[in-house]
Write an enzyme that holds these catalytic residues in place. Structure first.
Site, mmCIF file in Angstrom:
data_model
loop_
_atom_site.group_PDB
_atom_site.id
_atom_site.type_symbol
_atom_site.label_atom_id
_atom_site.label_comp_id
_atom_site.label_asym_id
_atom_site.label_seq_id
_atom_site.Cartn_x
_atom_site.Cartn_y
_atom_site.Cartn_z
ATOM 1 N N TYR A 254 -1.629 -0.553 10.955
ATOM 2 C CA TYR A 254 -1.920 -1.183 9.660
ATOM 3 C C TYR A 254 -0.753 -0.957 8.695
ATOM 4 O O TYR A 254 -0.251 -1.896 8.060
ATOM 5 C CB TYR A 254 -3.219 -0.613 9.066
ATOM 6 C CG TYR A 254 -3.387 -0.947 7.599
ATOM 7 C CD1 TYR A 254 -3.718 -2.232 7.200
ATOM 8 C CD2 TYR A 254 -3.174 0.025 6.609
ATOM 9 C CE1 TYR A 254 -3.838 -2.545 5.841
ATOM 10 C CE2 TYR A 254 -3.295 -0.273 5.272
ATOM 11 C CZ TYR A 254 -3.634 -1.557 4.887
ATOM 12 O OH TYR A 254 -3.738 -1.866 3.555
ATOM 13 N N SER B 291 0.835 -1.202 0.000
ATOM 14 C CA SER B 291 0.000 0.000 0.000
ATOM 15 C C SER B 291 0.866 1.246 0.000
ATOM 16 O O SER B 291 1.975 1.259 0.559
ATOM 17 C CB SER B 291 -0.845 -0.019 1.277
ATOM 18 O OG SER B 291 -1.462 1.224 1.482
ATOM 19 N N LYS C 202 2.129 -3.579 6.653
ATOM 20 C CA LYS C 202 2.492 -3.610 5.225
ATOM 21 C C LYS C 202 4.006 -3.477 5.070
ATOM 22 O O LYS C 202 4.636 -4.187 4.293
ATOM 23 C CB LYS C 202 1.766 -2.488 4.466
ATOM 24 C CG LYS C 202 0.277 -2.711 4.339
ATOM 25 C CD LYS C 202 -0.043 -3.946 3.516
ATOM 26 C CE LYS C 202 -1.479 -4.367 3.598
ATOM 27 N NZ LYS C 202 -1.768 -5.695 3.045
HETATM 28 P P1 NAD Z 1 -10.976 -6.764 1.679
HETATM 29 O O1 NAD Z 1 -11.152 -6.693 3.147
HETATM 30 O O2 NAD Z 1 -12.167 -6.542 0.811
HETATM 31 O O3 NAD Z 1 -10.317 -8.169 1.270
HETATM 32 C C1 NAD Z 1 -9.449 -8.867 2.126
HETATM 33 C C2 NAD Z 1 -9.943 -10.283 2.225
HETATM 34 O O4 NAD Z 1 -9.063 -11.047 3.065
HETATM 35 C C3 NAD Z 1 -11.347 -10.373 2.844
HETATM 36 O O5 NAD Z 1 -12.162 -11.169 2.027
HETATM 37 C C4 NAD Z 1 -11.101 -11.027 4.199
HETATM 38 O O6 NAD Z 1 -12.187 -11.829 4.598
HETATM 39 C C5 NAD Z 1 -9.841 -11.844 3.918
HETATM 40 N N1 NAD Z 1 -9.013 -12.140 5.100
HETATM 41 C C6 NAD Z 1 -8.559 -11.272 6.036
HETATM 42 N N2 NAD Z 1 -7.803 -11.918 6.942
HETATM 43 C C7 NAD Z 1 -7.754 -13.217 6.558
HETATM 44 C C8 NAD Z 1 -7.130 -14.387 7.086
HETATM 45 N N3 NAD Z 1 -6.414 -14.342 8.203
HETATM 46 N N4 NAD Z 1 -7.297 -15.562 6.434
HETATM 47 C C9 NAD Z 1 -8.040 -15.623 5.294
HETATM 48 N N5 NAD Z 1 -8.655 -14.567 4.757
HETATM 49 C C10 NAD Z 1 -8.520 -13.367 5.382
HETATM 50 O O7 NAD Z 1 -9.824 -5.741 1.297
HETATM 51 P P2 NAD Z 1 -9.357 -5.230 -0.138
HETATM 52 O O8 NAD Z 1 -9.717 -3.795 -0.235
HETATM 53 O O9 NAD Z 1 -9.775 -6.169 -1.194
HETATM 54 O O10 NAD Z 1 -7.774 -5.286 0.080
HETATM 55 C C11 NAD Z 1 -7.019 -6.401 -0.342
HETATM 56 C C12 NAD Z 1 -5.587 -6.184 0.054
HETATM 57 O O11 NAD Z 1 -5.117 -4.961 -0.501
HETATM 58 C C13 NAD Z 1 -5.355 -6.075 1.554
HETATM 59 O O12 NAD Z 1 -4.134 -6.713 1.853
HETATM 60 C C14 NAD Z 1 -5.242 -4.583 1.783
HETATM 61 O O13 NAD Z 1 -4.450 -4.304 2.912
HETATM 62 C C15 NAD Z 1 -4.552 -4.150 0.516
HETATM 63 N N6 NAD Z 1 -4.809 -2.744 0.173
HETATM 64 C C16 NAD Z 1 -6.075 -2.294 0.076
HETATM 65 C C17 NAD Z 1 -6.315 -0.963 -0.234
HETATM 66 C C18 NAD Z 1 -7.709 -0.419 -0.307
HETATM 67 O O14 NAD Z 1 -7.882 0.794 -0.198
HETATM 68 N N7 NAD Z 1 -8.733 -1.243 -0.517
HETATM 69 C C19 NAD Z 1 -5.223 -0.097 -0.470
HETATM 70 C C20 NAD Z 1 -3.935 -0.608 -0.376
HETATM 71 C C21 NAD Z 1 -3.721 -1.940 -0.047
HETATM 72 C C1 WQD Z 2 -9.493 9.829 0.754
HETATM 73 C C2 WQD Z 2 -9.708 11.337 0.930
HETATM 74 C C3 WQD Z 2 -9.990 11.984 3.215
HETATM 75 C C4 WQD Z 2 -13.789 9.888 3.834
HETATM 76 C C5 WQD Z 2 -6.852 4.932 3.070
HETATM 77 C C6 WQD Z 2 -5.773 4.281 3.898
HETATM 78 C C7 WQD Z 2 -4.670 3.788 3.013
HETATM 79 C C8 WQD Z 2 -5.204 2.884 1.902
HETATM 80 C C9 WQD Z 2 -6.354 3.519 1.172
HETATM 81 C C10 WQD Z 2 -5.042 0.572 2.504
HETATM 82 C C11 WQD Z 2 -8.955 11.926 2.111
HETATM 83 C C12 WQD Z 2 -11.266 12.238 2.421
HETATM 84 C C13 WQD Z 2 -12.634 10.405 3.288
HETATM 85 C C14 WQD Z 2 -14.842 10.793 4.185
HETATM 86 C C15 WQD Z 2 -13.496 12.602 3.367
HETATM 87 N N1 WQD Z 2 -5.716 1.653 2.397
HETATM 88 N N2 WQD Z 2 -12.496 11.736 3.049
HETATM 89 N N3 WQD Z 2 -14.652 12.120 3.931
HETATM 90 O O1 WQD Z 2 -7.118 7.994 3.698
HETATM 91 O O2 WQD Z 2 -6.218 8.260 1.356
HETATM 92 O O3 WQD Z 2 -6.291 6.031 2.377
HETATM 93 O O4 WQD Z 2 -7.345 3.978 2.108
HETATM 94 O O5 WQD Z 2 -3.889 0.383 2.350
HETATM 95 O O6 WQD Z 2 -3.778 3.098 3.839
HETATM 96 O O7 WQD Z 2 -5.284 5.238 4.822
HETATM 97 O O8 WQD Z 2 -8.405 7.080 1.714
HETATM 98 O O9 WQD Z 2 -10.763 7.060 1.014
HETATM 99 O O10 WQD Z 2 -10.230 7.255 3.478
HETATM 100 O O11 WQD Z 2 -9.750 9.168 1.982
HETATM 101 O O12 WQD Z 2 -13.370 13.799 3.169
HETATM 102 O O13 WQD Z 2 -15.885 10.401 4.709
HETATM 103 O O14 WQD Z 2 -11.096 11.555 1.220
HETATM 104 O O15 WQD Z 2 -9.780 12.983 4.159
HETATM 105 O O16 WQD Z 2 -8.568 13.225 1.751
HETATM 106 P P1 WQD Z 2 -6.973 7.456 2.349
HETATM 107 P P2 WQD Z 2 -9.863 7.568 2.070
#
Ligand code: NAD
Ligand code: WQD
Length: 364
Positions: free
Chosen positions: A148, A124, A152
């Site tokens: 979190y 991430s 990562k």
């Molecule tokens: P999500 O929560 O929709 O998907 C994660 C999945 O992993 C879920 O289905 C959950 O049930 C499963 N899971 C969690 N812990 C587990 C375990 N111990 N064993 C088996 N299954 C497990 O999240 P997502 O948005 O699809 O994110 C996927 C990956 O991408 C994650 O690693 C997240 O940290 C990373 N990521 C997400 C974002 C984002 O904004 N969505 C941004 C950057 C990185």
């Molecule tokens: C985006 C923008 C908020 C909600 C997060 C995690 C990051 C990654 C992605 C996993 C910001 C604004 C948000 C609301 C708002 N996840 N906002 N009102 O914070 O960039 O990233 O998700 O790895 O680790 O921190 O994403 O969608 O929460 O926010 O104004 O109700 O929207 O302040 O500027 P963020 P976000």
């Protein structure tokens, strides 16, 4: 290839399964359904053209993983399974360390024992903390600000060391910026439980009338309009990058760390305007105080992914908003049926491969 997808029932994992199948790869999912539900499976079957092999399994369950790897020969693993809520991670850091770090170690042990040494890891942009400059390059200083993010960064360091000390391993760390949108079919998308933490799912729920008003966190940042700027990336583009990274690992055997973003910063108000246009609905909103821990502006330099993988984001903000809204309006309550932890995915829950999208969307 036969690819094991951990967390494949989740938001990004499900889209990656579709992208893998579209490129001719075979997919198996393990997921404990901690943040997803099995209602996604019939939809995946429809999109991939065949029943999805899915096991309800926690990746920290070493015995269950060993059994799985002993019974099935995988060529590679894509590792999405993790807990991902920043705020929750500050309240329950040990839970995050256990799930996200111990889970990865357990997975790597099972892979190593089975001789599977190709892994794509969901990292991430959170590993950059508060970036010193934008656009952010992969060699920027790493500095996490919450548990979190720590998971990562630690995971990246663990797999980097593994590749260094056991060169038979090759891992791709993919640093996602802000994944949004949904599959254009409207069959799969983001289904947050409770109040959404992230901007796009919150906006979707306001547009759908489930929530009254969006709170815009901060109107006084030094940005184009005072609101926070992020690099939103369409989940379909993101999913495709996983297949590119996997094929790169198989071809070269070389480890890799890349940003996945569009390279374009979008403010909260810009996103709101684009969403209003795509949905034809007004989004009531008010500007409130900044959210603690937020930074003003983060967007990627995605040029390394273009050079090394030949990957570029193709879908813009309008497509992100259109597809997110399409998913939201077709599925006002998400996938509906949620499993309980430990519940197995019964064979009877396997997807009806011949069912039409309409039947599936009606809950068939
Ligand atoms: P999500 O929560 O929709 O998907 C994660 C999945 O992993 C879920 O289905 C959950 O049930 C499963 N899971 C969690 N812990 C587990 C375990 N111990 N064993 C088996 N299954 C497990 O999240 P997502 O948005 O699809 O994110 C996927 C990956 O991408 C994650 O690693 C997240 O940290 C990373 N990521 C997400 C974002 C984002 O904004 N969505 C941004 C950057 C990185
Ligand atoms: C985006 C923008 C908020 C909600 C997060 C995690 C990051 C990654 C992605 C996993 C910001 C604004 C948000 C609301 C708002 N996840 N906002 N009102 O914070 O960039 O990233 O998700 O790895 O680790 O921190 O994403 O969608 O929460 O926010 O104004 O109700 O929207 O302040 O500027 P963020 P976000």
């Amino acid at each position: 290839m036969h690819v094991l997808v951990t967390g494949g029932a989740g938001f990004i994992g499900a889209h990656a399964c579709v992208a893998l199948a579209a490129r001719g790869h075979r997919v198996s999912i393990v997921d404990n359904f901690a943040n997803s539900c099995r209602g996604v499976l019939p939809r995946l079957a429809l999109l991939t053209g065949s029943a999805v092999d899915c096991r309800c399994l926690d990746i920290r369950d070493r015995a269950a993983l060993a059994e799985l790897f002993a019974s099935t020969r995988f060529d590679a693993v894509i590792h999405f399974a993790a807990l991902k809520a920043v705020g929750e991670s500050c309240e329950r850091p040990l839970e995050y360390f256990d799930n996200n770090i111990c889970g990865t170690v357990s997975l790597l042990q099972a892979m190593s024992a089975a001789g599977v040494r190709r892994l794509v890891f969901s990292s991430s942009a959170t590993v950059y903390g508060t970036p010193e400059a934008v656009p952010v390059r992969e060699d920027a200083r790493l500095d996490v600000t919450n548990p979190y993010g720590r998971t990562k960064l630690v995971n990246e360091q663990l797999v980097d060391d593994l590749c260094r000390f056991d060169p038979a391993f090759a891992v791709a760390n993919l640093r996602y910026f802000n994944p949004v949108g949904a599959h254009p079919s409207g069959l799969i998308g983001e289904d947050p439980g409770g109040i959404p933490n992230n901007l796009m799912p919150y906006v979707c729920q306001v547009a759908a009338g489930r929530r009254a008003c969006l709170r815009v966190f901060g109107g006084d940042y030094p940005t184009i309009d005072g609101t926070g700027v992020r690099d939103y990336i369409h989940v379909v583009d993101l999913a495709r990058a996983h297949v590119d990274a996997l094929e790169y690992l198989m071809d070269t055997g070389r480890p890799l760390t890349v940003n996945l973003g569009t390279g374009r910063g979008i403010s909260v108000l810009e996103l709101l305007r684009a969403f209003e246009y795509a949905s034809g609905r007004q989004i009531p909103h008010e500007i409130v105080h900044r959210r603690p821990g937020d930074v003003a502006e983060v967007y990627a330099d995605p040029s390394l992914a273009a050079r090394v993988l030949g990957w570029k984001a193709e879908l813009g903000l309008d497509a992100m908003c259109r597809d997110a809204w399409h998913w939201q309006s077709l599925n006002p309550d998400g996938y509906l049926s949620r499993t309980r932890p430990g519940q197995r995915v019964a064979a009877s829950a396997r997807p009806p491969v011949t069912a039409g999208a309409d039947a599936v969307l009606r809950g068939g």
